[in-house]
Design a protein around this motif. Structure first.
Motif, PDB file in Angstrom:
ATOM      1  N   TYR A  76      18.039 -17.723 -66.126  1.00  0.00           N
ATOM      2  CA  TYR A  76      17.809 -18.165 -64.678  1.00  0.00           C
ATOM      3  C   TYR A  76      17.902 -19.341 -65.000  1.00  0.00           C
ATOM      4  N   TYR A  77      17.915 -20.086 -63.845  1.00  0.00           N
ATOM      5  CA  TYR A  77      17.882 -21.560 -63.704  1.00  0.00           C
ATOM      6  C   TYR A  77      16.813 -21.723 -62.807  1.00  0.00           C
ATOM      7  N   LEU A  78      16.158 -22.920 -62.663  1.00  0.00           N
ATOM      8  CA  LEU A  78      14.999 -23.531 -62.106  1.00  0.00           C
ATOM      9  C   LEU A  78      15.379 -24.380 -60.568  1.00  0.00           C
ATOM     10  N   GLY A  79      16.166 -25.226 -61.122  1.00  0.00           N
ATOM     11  CA  GLY A  79      16.995 -25.935 -60.142  1.00  0.00           C
ATOM     12  C   GLY A  79      15.905 -26.577 -58.865  1.00  0.00           C
ATOM     13  N   ASN A  80      16.300 -26.128 -57.522  1.00  0.00           N
ATOM     14  CA  ASN A  80      15.627 -26.369 -56.507  1.00  0.00           C
ATOM     15  C   ASN A  80      14.549 -25.324 -56.239  1.00  0.00           C
ATOM     16  N   SER A  81      13.840 -24.793 -57.079  1.00  0.00           N
ATOM     17  CA  SER A  81      12.861 -23.566 -57.045  1.00  0.00           C
ATOM     18  C   SER A  81      11.731 -24.094 -56.159  1.00  0.00           C
ATOM     19  N   GLY A  82      11.469 -25.396 -55.939  1.00  0.00           N
ATOM     20  CA  GLY A  82      10.404 -25.824 -55.009  1.00  0.00           C
ATOM     21  C   GLY A  82      10.437 -25.574 -53.597  1.00  0.00           C
ATOM     22  N   GLN A  83      11.611 -25.342 -53.247  1.00  0.00           N
ATOM     23  CA  GLN A  83      11.725 -25.155 -51.811  1.00  0.00           C
ATOM     24  C   GLN A  83      11.513 -23.797 -51.325  1.00  0.00           C
ATOM     25  N   PHE A  84      11.308 -22.837 -52.373  1.00  0.00           N
ATOM     26  CA  PHE A  84      11.145 -21.564 -52.123  1.00  0.00           C
ATOM     27  C   PHE A  84       9.422 -20.888 -52.109  1.00  0.00           C
ATOM     28  N   LYS A  85       8.815 -21.869 -51.362  1.00  0.00           N
ATOM     29  CA  LYS A  85       7.192 -21.759 -51.172  1.00  0.00           C
ATOM     30  C   LYS A  85       6.961 -21.645 -49.670  1.00  0.00           C
ATOM     31  N   ASN A  86       5.898 -20.741 -49.563  1.00  0.00           N
ATOM     32  CA  ASN A  86       5.410 -20.732 -48.208  1.00  0.00           C
ATOM     33  C   ASN A  86       4.545 -22.032 -47.945  1.00  0.00           C
ATOM     34  N   PRO A  87       4.584 -22.563 -46.758  1.00  0.00           N
ATOM     35  CA  PRO A  87       3.840 -23.995 -46.560  1.00  0.00           C
ATOM     36  C   PRO A  87       2.620 -23.946 -46.598  1.00  0.00           C
ATOM     37  N   GLN A  88       1.859 -24.747 -46.846  1.00  0.00           N
ATOM     38  CA  GLN A  88       0.445 -24.956 -47.260  1.00  0.00           C
ATOM     39  C   GLN A  88      -0.252 -25.765 -46.034  1.00  0.00           C
ATOM     40  N   TYR A  89      -0.745 -25.144 -45.046  1.00  0.00           N
ATOM     41  CA  TYR A  89      -1.059 -25.587 -43.853  1.00  0.00           C
ATOM     42  C   TYR A  89      -2.399 -26.690 -44.310  1.00  0.00           C
ATOM     43  N   HIS A  90      -2.261 -27.859 -43.367  1.00  0.00           N
ATOM     44  CA  HIS A  90      -3.629 -28.749 -43.440  1.00  0.00           C
ATOM     45  C   HIS A  90      -4.630 -28.229 -42.689  1.00  0.00           C
ATOM     46  N   ASP A  91      -6.076 -28.610 -43.160  1.00  0.00           N
ATOM     47  CA  ASP A  91      -7.092 -27.880 -42.744  1.00  0.00           C
ATOM     48  C   ASP A  91      -7.234 -28.162 -41.317  1.00  0.00           C
ATOM     49  N   LEU A  92      -6.663 -29.250 -40.726  1.00  0.00           N
ATOM     50  CA  LEU A  92      -7.214 -29.449 -39.212  1.00  0.00           C
ATOM     51  C   LEU A  92      -6.069 -28.620 -38.656  1.00  0.00           C
ATOM     52  N   ILE A  93      -4.738 -28.202 -39.265  1.00  0.00           N
ATOM     53  CA  ILE A  93      -3.879 -27.404 -38.477  1.00  0.00           C
ATOM     54  C   ILE A  93      -4.457 -25.939 -38.322  1.00  0.00           C
ATOM     55  N   VAL A 144      -1.148 -33.281 -35.495  1.00  0.00           N
ATOM     56  CA  VAL A 144      -1.727 -33.623 -36.632  1.00  0.00           C
ATOM     57  C   VAL A 144      -0.805 -34.519 -37.625  1.00  0.00           C
ATOM     58  N   ILE A 145       0.384 -34.068 -37.496  1.00  0.00           N
ATOM     59  CA  ILE A 145       1.307 -34.763 -38.350  1.00  0.00           C
ATOM     60  C   ILE A 145       1.692 -36.091 -37.784  1.00  0.00           C
ATOM     61  N   LYS A 146       2.023 -36.310 -36.514  1.00  0.00           N
ATOM     62  CA  LYS A 146       2.364 -37.701 -36.041  1.00  0.00           C
ATOM     63  C   LYS A 146       1.193 -38.491 -36.027  1.00  0.00           C
ATOM     64  N   LEU A 147      -0.176 -38.182 -35.729  1.00  0.00           N
ATOM     65  CA  LEU A 147      -1.177 -39.242 -35.951  1.00  0.00           C
ATOM     66  C   LEU A 147      -2.000 -39.384 -37.366  1.00  0.00           C
ATOM     67  N   ASN A 148      -0.787 -38.693 -38.234  1.00  0.00           N
ATOM     68  CA  ASN A 148      -1.355 -38.589 -39.632  1.00  0.00           C
ATOM     69  C   ASN A 148      -3.080 -38.176 -40.127  1.00  0.00           C
ATOM     70  N   LEU A 149      -3.279 -37.183 -39.476  1.00  0.00           N
ATOM     71  CA  LEU A 149      -4.705 -36.691 -39.464  1.00  0.00           C
ATOM     72  C   LEU A 149      -4.745 -35.571 -40.808  1.00  0.00           C
ATOM     73  N   SER A 150      -3.806 -35.772 -41.412  1.00  0.00           N
ATOM     74  CA  SER A 150      -4.039 -34.722 -42.736  1.00  0.00           C
ATOM     75  C   SER A 150      -5.078 -34.976 -43.499  1.00  0.00           C
ATOM     76  N   PHE A 151      -5.744 -36.099 -43.346  1.00  0.00           N
ATOM     77  CA  PHE A 151      -6.765 -36.416 -44.581  1.00  0.00           C
ATOM     78  C   PHE A 151      -8.050 -35.912 -43.902  1.00  0.00           C
ATOM     79  N   ILE A 152      -8.367 -35.305 -42.782  1.00  0.00           N
ATOM     80  CA  ILE A 152      -9.425 -34.692 -42.592  1.00  0.00           C
ATOM     81  C   ILE A 152      -9.219 -33.272 -43.208  1.00  0.00           C
ATOM     82  N   LYS A 153     -10.537 -33.034 -43.973  1.00  0.00           N
ATOM     83  CA  LYS A 153     -10.370 -31.687 -44.772  1.00  0.00           C
ATOM     84  C   LYS A 153     -11.561 -30.902 -44.486  1.00  0.00           C
ATOM     85  N   MET A 154     -11.585 -29.751 -44.263  1.00  0.00           N
ATOM     86  CA  MET A 154     -12.539 -28.566 -44.185  1.00  0.00           C
ATOM     87  C   MET A 154     -13.169 -28.675 -45.554  1.00  0.00           C
TER      88      MET A 154
END
Length: 304
Positions: free
Chosen positions: A195-212, A256-266
């Motif tokens: 097998y090859y690992l290559g661009n394996s990082g793209q095959f992940k479900n997104p991790q949503y920011h807490d505020l989202i 959330v993304i445009k205002l860069n609010l991802s730093f707000i954590k639950m």
């Protein structure tokens, strides 16, 4: 070629949020010459066969017909994480149902620390799917229903299929040393290590920011209000209602993304009260799990 009782058969049964998307979309397809992957439609039917009693009653002949296109020499793999259950249940009845149909099947179970899998499932599955519970209410219901009691699930599969036919993998190892993780899986599936690992990082479900996640939950609460929903469905079709939910979620994500609010954590995963609840609930079952597997629990950050 029709499926027969001698065909090599593997079940990847879960759990969700343990790297399933990576395996299903990146790793397994690399072995197209060795593995027979059921089509998306047949995969759902083949998996629901064990989850829905009316499907199971159709019997072995019906189930085996789903794999009638299996070419000579290929191993069949059914990869469906909900075979361990949905967010509030553990399907301890499934191992015996699989064994009754395919007694020689081999099983792959992927685990992840309850400290991280529960908040991940909450944000990336439960709320995403329209859930309205607070994290605390979700957590307490998960624990009350015995979800993520890995010892019971693993022991059930080992008791039914035998220890040599069950592979236990840890999501933490996939992050720590993905090549060693995949070597172990490949060997169990009797696949070459090419097998090859290559661009394996793209095959992940997104991790949503807490505020989202919090924004999505507010949208769910509003749209699931009985009076409002009834009124909206007079004006909108079901498809348009789903589109409205998607539009509102898109706006939340954009803000959330445009205002860069991802730093707000639950801090669901690091909240001391929740950590204590999880530790108290899973400590004993995890201790039994690691003893069963003869693994040092200190290697992993599990409640144990």
């Amino acid at each position: 070629m029709a499926f027969n009782n001698d065909s090599p058969f593997f079940f990847h049964v879960g759990y969700p949020r343990t790297g399933s998307t990576f395996l299903q979309n990146f790793f397994f397809p690399q072995y197209n010459n060795e593995l027979f992957l059921a089509s998306e439609q047949n995969l759902l039917i083949a998996s629901n066969f064990f989850l829905q009693e009316n499907e199971y009653q159709k019997g072995m002949g019906y189930y085996l017909s789903l794999f009638s296109g299996q070419p000579d020499g290929k191993k069949i793999i059914v990869s469906y994480e909900s075979l361990t259950g949905e967010e509030f249940d553990e399907r301890l009845d499934v191992p015996e149902k699989i064994h009754k149909m395919i007694p020689h099947a081999k099983i792959v179970i992927c685990l992840r620390s309850q400290f991280t899998i529960i908040p991940s499932l909450y944000a990336n599955y439960y709320v995403k799917s329209g859930g309205t519970y607070s994290y605390e209410k979700f957590l307490k219901k998960v624990m009350a229903n015995g979800k993520f009691n890995y010892y019971k699930m693993v022991k059930k599969y080992i008791d039914v299929f035998g220890k040599d036919s069950v592979l236990i993998l840890f999501a933490e190892d996939l992050k720590r040393d993905n090549r060693k993780y995949l070597d172990t899986l490949s060997s169990f599936l009797d696949l070459p290590l090419n097998y090859y690992l290559g661009n394996s990082g793209q095959f992940k479900n997104p991790q949503y920011h807490d505020l989202i996640t919090m924004g999505y939950r507010v949208i769910n609460i509003i749209l699931e209000n009985k009076m409002l929903k009834k009124t909206l469905l007079i004006i909108l079709s079901n498809k348009e209602f789903v589109g409205l939910r998607r539009l509102l979620r898109g706006l939340v994500s954009l803000v959330v993304i445009k205002l860069n609010l991802s730093f707000i954590k639950m801090n669901y995963g690091n909240n001391k009260e929740y950590v204590k609840l999880i530790t108290n609930n899973y400590n004993e079952s995890n201790r039994k799990l690691f003893n069963l597997l003869c693994i040092d629990s200190n290697l992993y950050n599990y409640p144990a």
